[in-house]
Write an enzyme that holds these catalytic residues in place. Structure first.
Site, PDB file in Angstrom:
ATOM      1  N   ASP A 161      38.235  45.620  33.677  1.00 17.78           N
ATOM      2  CA  ASP A 161      38.123  47.074  33.802  1.00 17.78           C
ATOM      3  C   ASP A 161      36.687  47.509  34.066  1.00 17.78           C
ATOM      4  OD1 ASP A 161      37.104  46.422  31.343  1.00 17.78           O
ATOM      5  OD2 ASP A 161      38.116  48.036  30.249  1.00 17.78           O
ATOM      6  N   CYS A 215      27.503  33.533  57.192  1.00 18.31           N
ATOM      7  CA  CYS A 215      27.185  34.925  56.872  1.00 18.31           C
ATOM      8  C   CYS A 215      27.176  35.805  58.105  1.00 18.31           C
ATOM      9  CB  CYS A 215      25.834  35.014  56.172  1.00 18.31           C
ATOM     10  SG  CYS A 215      24.465  34.392  57.156  1.00 18.31           S
ATOM     11  N   VAL A 252      33.562  43.785  40.404  1.00 18.28           N
ATOM     12  CA  VAL A 252      34.827  44.263  39.846  1.00 18.28           C
ATOM     13  C   VAL A 252      35.429  43.140  39.012  1.00 18.28           C
ATOM     14  CG1 VAL A 252      37.120  45.158  40.365  1.00 18.28           C
ATOM     15  CG2 VAL A 252      35.175  45.802  41.804  1.00 18.28           C
ATOM     16  N   ARG A 253      35.416  43.326  37.712  1.00 17.95           N
ATOM     17  CA  ARG A 253      35.932  42.327  36.773  1.00 17.95           C
ATOM     18  C   ARG A 253      36.709  43.055  35.677  1.00 17.95           C
ATOM     19  NH1 ARG A 253      31.957  38.098  37.582  1.00 17.95           N
ATOM     20  NH2 ARG A 253      31.440  38.322  39.806  1.00 17.95           N
TER      21      ARG A 253
END
Length: 261
Positions: free
Chosen positions: A237, A99, A234-235
Site C-alpha cells: 500500500d 535501456c 509501488v509496494r
C-alpha cells in the site's frame, strides 16, 4: 517462443550439476524507412509490427498511423514506406536492449504537454502493477521487462521485452493499431522510469507511468514540464508520487514541495 533452454552448470551449496535453464532470446531487427537503414533494434522476437509502429511514433517519424503507406516485417528486417517518401527524422543508429540505446536528444521546449482528464485510485495502480509482475515469462526467466497498458480495472495489453523502452514502444504501437485512446490509459512497468520512458509517454499522450522501482531526476523534470504523472516504488500500500499528484485519488489535496537547490 521468447526463450530457449540453454545448458549451464548450476551450483547449489557445495554441489555442481549439469543442467538446463530458460534464457530469453535477443535478436537484431533492421529497420528501413523509405529505403534507408534507419535503425537496428535489439529486441525480443515478438510483436514486431507493434514495436516498429510504436518506435516510429515516439521517434517522430510519423504522427499517426495514417502516414504509413506500407509496412512489412520479417524475422530480422522491417521495411516501412511513409506517404512522404523523403521523410526520415533521425540518423542511423542501434537501439540497445538494455535501456533504449542512443535515445533522442531532449529539447524540453519541444516536448508536448499531456492532454488528459484521467484520474486513478491507488488500488488501480497496485492492481495494474501486480498484472505485470505476474507475467509467466518474467517469473520463468527473470530476464525481461514487462509493460502493461491499463484502462481503469482492465488490462488492455501486457507486453514483455528484454528492454523496457522496446516494451513501451510495443504498447504504444498496439494502441495505435487497435484504435485505443491513450489519454484514458496508464502504463505500469517493471523497470526504472528513465527520461526516455517519460519522453515516450509525453509524445504518446499517456498521462501516468507507474513502476515498482525507481525513477531519475531528469525523468521527473520532464514529467513536471509536460504534465505527466510519475509514480515509483509501488509496494503493497506504499508508493512515491513524484509529479502530477492531482491524477491520484486522495493525493491531490497535497502539493509536492519544490525541489531543494
Amino acid at each position: 517462443m521468447m526463450y530457449k533452454e540453454i545448458p549451464c552448470i548450476k551450483k547449489n551449496g557445495d554441489e555442481y550439476t549439469a543442467s538446463m535453464h530458460p534464457v530469453v532470446e535477443e535478436v537484431p531487427v533492421a529497420l528501413f524507412v523509405n529505403g534507408r537503414h534507419a535503425a537496428t533494434v535489439m529486441t525480443s522476437p515478438t510483436m514486431l509490427k507493434e514495436l516498429i509502429v510504436g518506435f516510429l511514433l515516439t521517434e517522430g517519424v510519423i504522427k499517426s498511423l495514417d502516414e504509413i503507406e506500407a509496412l512489412s516485417v520479417d524475422d530480422d528486417r522491417a521495411e516501412v514506406l511513409t506517404k512522404n517518401p523523403y521523410k526520415i527524422l533521425f540518423s542511423k543508429k542501434t537501439v540497445l536492449s538494455g535501456c533504449g540505446g542512443s535515445s533522442s536528444f531532449l529539447d524540453m521546449k519541444k516536448l508536448p504537454k499531456i492532454q488528459s482528464d484521467l484520474t486513478v485510485t491507488p488500488a488501480q495502480v497496485s492492481t495494474g502493477l501486480k498484472a505485470v509482475l505476474n507475467s509467466p515469462l518474467h517469473m520463468l526467466t527473470g530476464g525481461v521487462h514487462v509493460v502493461g497498458l491499463i484502462q481503469g480495472d482492465h488490462h488492455l495489453a501486457i507486453v514483455e521485452d528484454i528492454g523496457r523502452h522496446n516494451a513501451l514502444d510495443r504498447v504504444i504501437g498496439y494502441a495505435a493499431l487497435n484504435g485505443i485512446d491513450l489519454s484514458q490509459t496508464f502504463v505500469v512497468c517493471t523497470g526504472r522510469i528513465s527520461s526516455e520512458m517519460a519522453r515516450k509517454c509525453l509524445i504518446a499522450n499517456i498521462p501516468i507511468i507507474v513502476s515498482r522501482g525507481a525513477t531519475t531526476t531528469l525523468a521527473v523534470e520532464i514529467a513536471r514540464a509536460g504534465g505527466l504523472t510519475v509514480i515509483g516504488f509501488v509496494r503493497s500500500d506504499k508508493m512515491n508520487i513524484y509529479s502530477g499528484e492531482e491524477r491520484v485519488s486522495g493525493a491531490g489535496s497535497l502539493e509536492i514541495p519544490a525541489p531543494v537547490e
